[in-house]
Design an enzyme around this catalytic site. Structure first.
Site, PDB file in Angstrom:
ATOM      1  N   LYS A 215       0.864  -1.185   0.000  1.00  0.00           N
ATOM      2  CA  LYS A 215       0.000   0.000   0.000  1.00  0.00           C
ATOM      3  C   LYS A 215       0.898   1.232   0.000  1.00  0.00           C
ATOM      4  O   LYS A 215       1.419   1.643   1.032  1.00  0.00           O
ATOM      5  CB  LYS A 215      -0.917   0.050   1.217  1.00  0.00           C
ATOM      6  CG  LYS A 215      -1.964   1.156   1.071  1.00  0.00           C
ATOM      7  CD  LYS A 215      -2.462   1.735   2.370  1.00  0.00           C
ATOM      8  CE  LYS A 215      -1.630   2.841   2.928  1.00  0.00           C
ATOM      9  NZ  LYS A 215      -1.551   4.081   2.137  1.00  0.00           N
ATOM     10  N   GLU A 290       9.705   1.206  10.748  1.00  0.00           N
ATOM     11  CA  GLU A 290      10.742   2.243  10.611  1.00  0.00           C
ATOM     12  C   GLU A 290      10.014   3.558  10.823  1.00  0.00           C
ATOM     13  O   GLU A 290       9.290   4.021   9.947  1.00  0.00           O
ATOM     14  CB  GLU A 290      11.376   2.121   9.219  1.00  0.00           C
ATOM     15  CG  GLU A 290      12.725   2.770   9.133  1.00  0.00           C
ATOM     16  CD  GLU A 290      12.641   4.123   8.483  1.00  0.00           C
ATOM     17  OE1 GLU A 290      12.518   5.111   9.249  1.00  0.00           O
ATOM     18  OE2 GLU A 290      12.678   4.198   7.253  1.00  0.00           O
ATOM     19  N   CYS A 324      13.186  10.732   7.552  1.00  0.00           N
ATOM     20  CA  CYS A 324      13.203  10.356   8.980  1.00  0.00           C
ATOM     21  C   CYS A 324      14.601  10.487   9.566  1.00  0.00           C
ATOM     22  O   CYS A 324      14.754  10.513  10.780  1.00  0.00           O
ATOM     23  CB  CYS A 324      12.743   8.921   9.155  1.00  0.00           C
ATOM     24  SG  CYS A 324      11.099   8.658   8.560  1.00  0.00           S
ATOM     25  N   GLU A 421       9.883  15.992  15.359  1.00  0.00           N
ATOM     26  CA  GLU A 421      10.398  16.080  13.976  1.00  0.00           C
ATOM     27  C   GLU A 421       9.693  17.205  13.231  1.00  0.00           C
ATOM     28  O   GLU A 421       8.466  17.182  13.098  1.00  0.00           O
ATOM     29  CB  GLU A 421      10.031  14.776  13.267  1.00  0.00           C
ATOM     30  CG  GLU A 421      11.156  13.904  12.907  1.00  0.00           C
ATOM     31  CD  GLU A 421      10.662  12.678  12.147  1.00  0.00           C
ATOM     32  OE1 GLU A 421      11.460  12.125  11.424  1.00  0.00           O
ATOM     33  OE2 GLU A 421       9.494  12.275  12.289  1.00  0.00           O
TER      34      GLU A 421
HETATM   35  C1  SIN Z   1      13.232   7.637   5.526  1.00  0.00           C
HETATM   36  O1  SIN Z   1      13.141   8.835   5.557  1.00  0.00           O
HETATM   37  O2  SIN Z   1      12.415   6.941   6.106  1.00  0.00           O
HETATM   38  C2  SIN Z   1      14.332   6.897   4.779  1.00  0.00           C
HETATM   39  C3  SIN Z   1      15.553   7.673   4.566  1.00  0.00           C
HETATM   40  C4  SIN Z   1      16.668   6.873   3.944  1.00  0.00           C
HETATM   41  O3  SIN Z   1      16.492   5.737   3.515  1.00  0.00           O
HETATM   42  O4  SIN Z   1      17.770   7.406   3.894  1.00  0.00           O
END
Ligand code: SIN
Length: 516
Positions: A215, A290, A324, A421
């Site tokens: 998805k 993640e 992230c 964040e």
């Molecule tokens: C993400 O922002 O979740 C992944 C970043 C990355 O793979 O470097």
């Protein structure tokens, strides 16, 4: 801590071809011609993929996919829900029986072919990413290389899913450990990396014999659909890879409640990750999560100023701050604070903002209006508590969802900019005096995904990187993601690792056979 540490890097954009577009075109007409060309290309799809068939939603409902740089509608895609997800799960379940029985070498060949097709369609995929996600074309092409690298890596790794033979306690016994695929996997992926977050999950899953229902984000489904089309062109059998999109809560519930789905893998917010974790309990599914980060980027007095500025710039402004692992708090030691703030602001000032298709642009729009409002509220909160905006600090004159690359000084730990964040192009600078204080501030968060340190002191490198409660640590480097190293967080940044030899462990069951 037993977390994997990363000190080396891979510069994602290092192997990118330059794309030359006729300069006579205005940005808008160039985009329209790119969009029109893409729609006629052999990889463009705007329906879901279930059991090898391209399918609309059962009730005909659709949703629009927009270009965040212009607001233009690129395509309508089906707004799918529970029913289509159940069909996709059934297809994946059926396909599992034959896909998991192939030899590792056979699955490896399919994945290698898929990798080759992804790479031979690099330009179209990169354009699609820029069109629906907004990141500059050069960065989007970098994502295609990065995304495809997971398929290449796991095509190779498919052949290395080894078991064990254990010395038996009885003479006439033989004890074997086998690794077998978990079964059907539900993969829920975000909009910030429309290709790479899919391949990082689907690569290892398919390599060891799992089948998948993906998805993708409703904001960026076109890249996912194009990648799935290329999987079909590579000969990956119908039902092995399915794609549904639309009503996120319904699709999520269908994946969670099905006993045929044995694992959920998710990249996205910590809040949604927690809901998935609770939802997976009903059928005791395996999970890889993640989730969000709050990355500290620590610049010590003994750092090389140029290296620290360059590294922090990369760690903060990649994808306009929308990853992230982006530096979320820049902690700068007292002795270098003023010099760093000045040099860093100069570098940030040079970042060209604009439409991702315009040559030289390195900062695209934010994904949507909600993202801009979040950035605005965080900056406002910092100002109201005494922080100073020394660069940017407002919406960009280009309008839409463009925001000025921003540097804020005198930020303190209690401000929102330091606690959560920001997911945007804002670099908050915090001041610290001692190494212990920096480690304390850095670890004072529930997140634990990425951290960065800049120092020329070797002993400090080891001391600090091991004291940081983070899954990934970059030392004198701002870009640390690569398919060959384990990616994942500690604390509330998630569970499990993606990429590398560890990534495949998430998709196998360890089965023990005692043979007499
Ligand atoms: C993400 O922002 O979740 C992944 C970043 C990355 O793979 O470097």
């Amino acid at each position: 801590m037993t977390v994997a540490r990363l000190a080396l890097c891979k510069i994602l954009s290092s192997h990118l071809p330059r794309l030359h577009l006729p300069s006579a075109f205005s940005s808008a007409s160039r985009q329209m011609s790119i969009a029109a060309a893409l729609k006629n290309s052999s990889i463009f799809r705007s329906q879901g993929l279930i059991g090898g068939n391209w399918i609309g939603s059962h009730d005909g409902k659709t949703i629009q996919v927009n270009n965040p740089a212009t607001g233009e509608i690129i395509a309508d895609v089906p707004f799918m829900g529970r029913q289509e997800t159940s069909d996709a799960i059934s297809s994946a379940y059926q396909a599992f029986h034959s896909w998991s029985k192939l030899t590792a070498a056979e699955r490896s060949k399919y994945l290698r072919k898929w990798y080759d097709l992804l790479m031979s369609h690099k330009e179209e995929l990169g354009q699609l990413i820029t069109l629906e996600q907004g990141k500059p074309l050069k960065e989007a092409l970098g994502e295609v290389g990065y995304g495809a690298s997971f398929i290449e890596f796991f095509a190779e790794e498919a052949k290395r899913v080894y078991g064990d033979i254990i010395p038996a306690t009885l003479n006439d016994r033989r004890l074997f450990v086998l690794k077998q695929p978990v079964g059907v996997v539900g993969a829920i992926t975000p909009w910030n990396f429309p290709l790479a977050m899919i391949t990082r999950k689907v690569g290892p899953a398919l390599a060891c014999g799992c089948t998948v229902v993906v998805k993708p984000s409703e904001l960026t489904p076109l890249t996912a659909l194009a990648a799935a089309e290329l999987a079909l062109q590579a000969g990956i059998p119908p039902g092995v890879l399915n794609v549904v999109m639309g009503n996120a809560p319904e699709i999520g519930d269908a994946l969670l409640s099905s006993s045929q789905v044995r694992k959920i893998t998710f990249t996205g917010s910590t809040a949604v990750g927690k809901k998935l974790m609770a939802g997976a309990a009903g059928t005791v599914k395996r999970l890889s999560l993640e989730l969000g980060g709050n990355a500290p980027c620590i610049v010590f007095d003994d750092a090389d100023l140029d290296v620290a500025v360059k590294g922090t710039l990369a760690a903060k402004f990649r994808n306009s701050g929308q990853t992230c692992v982006c530096a979320n708090r820049v902690l700068v030691q007292d002795g270098i604070y003023e010099k760093f703030a000045e040099a860093f602001s100069k570098a940030v000032q040079n970042l060209q903002v604009g439409d991702g298709f315009t040559e030289g642009v390195v900062q695209g729009p934010l994904i949507n209006e909600a993202a801009v409002q979040k950035v605005e509220s965080f900056v406002q909160d910092a100002i109201s508590k005494g922080a100073k905006v020394i660069l940017g600090g407002k919406r960009h004159s280009l309008g839409m969802t463009f925001y000025e690359p921003t540097v804020v000084t005198d930020v303190r730990s209690e401000m929102l900019l330091a606690r959560e964040e920001v997911f945007g192009p804002v670099a908050p600078l915090l001041r610290f005096k001692t190494e212990d204080e920096a480690i304390h501030i850095a670890n004072d968060t529930n997140a634990g995904l990425a951290a960065y340190i800049f120092t020329n002191n070797v002993q400090r490198t080891w001391r600090v990187s091991e004291a940081l409660e983070y899954g990934l640590v970059g030392v004198n480097e701002g870009i640390i993601s690569t398919e060959v190293a384990p990616f994942g967080g500690v604390k509330q940044s998630g569970l499990g690792r993606e990429g590398s030899k560890y990534g495949i462990d998430e998709y196998v069951e360890v089965i023990f056979d005692a043979v007499n």
